[in-house]
Design a protein around this motif. Sequence first.
Motif, PDB file in Angstrom:
ATOM      1  N   GLU A 290       0.855  -1.188   0.000  1.00 32.28           N
ATOM      2  CA  GLU A 290       0.000   0.000   0.000  1.00 32.28           C
ATOM      3  C   GLU A 290       0.890   1.236   0.000  1.00 32.28           C
ATOM      4  OE1 GLU A 290      -2.173  -0.525   3.563  1.00 32.28           O
ATOM      5  OE2 GLU A 290      -3.614  -1.937   2.685  1.00 32.28           O
TER       6      GLU A 290
ATOM      7  N   ARG B 112      -1.265   2.567 -15.355  1.00 30.12           N
ATOM      8  CA  ARG B 112      -1.322   1.103 -15.376  1.00 30.12           C
ATOM      9  C   ARG B 112      -1.850   0.616 -16.717  1.00 30.12           C
ATOM     10  NH1 ARG B 112      -4.397  -2.334 -10.682  1.00 30.12           N
ATOM     11  NH2 ARG B 112      -4.319  -4.397 -11.644  1.00 30.12           N
TER      12      ARG B 112
ATOM     13  N   SER C 146      -0.215  -4.125  -9.871  1.00 32.43           N
ATOM     14  CA  SER C 146      -1.441  -4.852  -9.544  1.00 32.43           C
ATOM     15  C   SER C 146      -1.515  -5.131  -8.045  1.00 32.43           C
ATOM     16  CB  SER C 146      -1.484  -6.161 -10.331  1.00 32.43           C
ATOM     17  OG  SER C 146      -2.607  -6.938  -9.978  1.00 32.43           O
ATOM     18  N   GLU C 147      -0.419  -5.609  -7.484  1.00 36.33           N
ATOM     19  CA  GLU C 147      -0.400  -5.933  -6.056  1.00 36.33           C
ATOM     20  C   GLU C 147      -0.592  -4.684  -5.199  1.00 36.33           C
ATOM     21  OE1 GLU C 147      -0.114  -8.260  -2.628  1.00 36.33           O
ATOM     22  OE2 GLU C 147      -0.289  -8.888  -4.734  1.00 36.33           O
TER      23      GLU C 147
ATOM     24  N   GLU D 186      -2.176  -2.065  -6.128  1.00 34.59           N
ATOM     25  CA  GLU D 186      -3.474  -1.484  -6.488  1.00 34.59           C
ATOM     26  C   GLU D 186      -3.346   0.008  -6.776  1.00 34.59           C
ATOM     27  OE1 GLU D 186      -6.153  -2.540  -3.343  1.00 34.59           O
ATOM     28  OE2 GLU D 186      -6.355  -4.597  -4.044  1.00 34.59           O
TER      29      GLU D 186
ATOM     30  N   ASP E 156      -2.888   3.147  -9.816  1.00 36.61           N
ATOM     31  CA  ASP E 156      -3.273   3.456 -11.190  1.00 36.61           C
ATOM     32  C   ASP E 156      -2.110   3.970 -12.018  1.00 36.61           C
ATOM     33  OD1 ASP E 156      -5.949   2.761 -10.758  1.00 36.61           O
ATOM     34  OD2 ASP E 156      -6.410   4.755  -9.952  1.00 36.61           O
TER      35      ASP E 156
END
Length: 321
Positions: free
Chosen positions: A208, A244, A288-289, A291, A293
């Motif tokens: 995160e 992304r 992706s992991e 999360e 953009d």
Amino acid sequence: MKIGALDVGTNTVLMLVAETTPDGGARRVIDLSRITRLGQGVDQNHRLDPQAALRTLDTIAEFVDKARAAGAEKIVAAGTATLRDAADGEDFIRRVRERTGVELEIVSGETEAWLSYLAVMHGLRLDPSRRLLIIDIGGGSTEFIRAGGHATEFINAQSAKLQMASLQIGSVRLTERIIHHDPPTPREAADLRLAIDAELTSLGWKLETDLLVGIAGTVTTVCAVALGMETYDPDRVHGYRLSRTEVERVLRLFGSMPLAERRKIKGLDPARADVIFAGTAILERVMSEAEVDSVTVSDQGVRWGLVWRELGAGQPPPKPS
């Protein structure tokens, strides 16, 4: 004062000459890059390929001469994953010393991450209170740095709460392990994702972050391809927010064509074309992991970190937590 900074990586040799400025900063004088593939076969053989070593040694000697001609008063040098892994890494360092007079330091993964952190914080002038995740995708390894989320001056290493980790995944290493067809088969692409995801799981981090920053040749190349650059422009790449969606589009492009066609893509150095699919897959899986953009691209990596360290802009790296 002019400082030369040499970064000898698994895939690429980089040489920066930077000149100090009155305000305590540094500006680029020359910035050289050549793909020599020093890490060729090291993952399997644990020794340097003789031809790859000679190519790299010749390049280092050439770049050192150019740095001195540009006025470099001191040259600092770092070797990364391949020289950490190769049983004959120390012999290569001796050959560099004898031929050029430069002492090549084999840096740990944690020190490599610290140098990347210095480069990113200075080069992008980031707010140290933001949660930051830096990813440095190399040929033999990928470094991760987490920082921020607290009010502190990043220049003070003792108070900068950094987490640093180095994973044994890189564009060259994963290509040699997994990709055996041209173009990659769907099974190989799936195996590549699984291998990357397994390493990310082993890291044990929740990725995160408020800001993801990507450095080194894989990320800058993906950016150049996304922008369709005929000629690489570091000023246009540095600080660019790569979405992304763009990363996924470029990954599909790389995976859809044979090597001969890939080499013709605008923005892609032909010498990097055979390993760029694996490197881009690492970037996509991290995004992706995490999360996120987008990833903010930094054109300034370990070589800039060496300069900032030499200028006293950071203490020795703290022990990774």
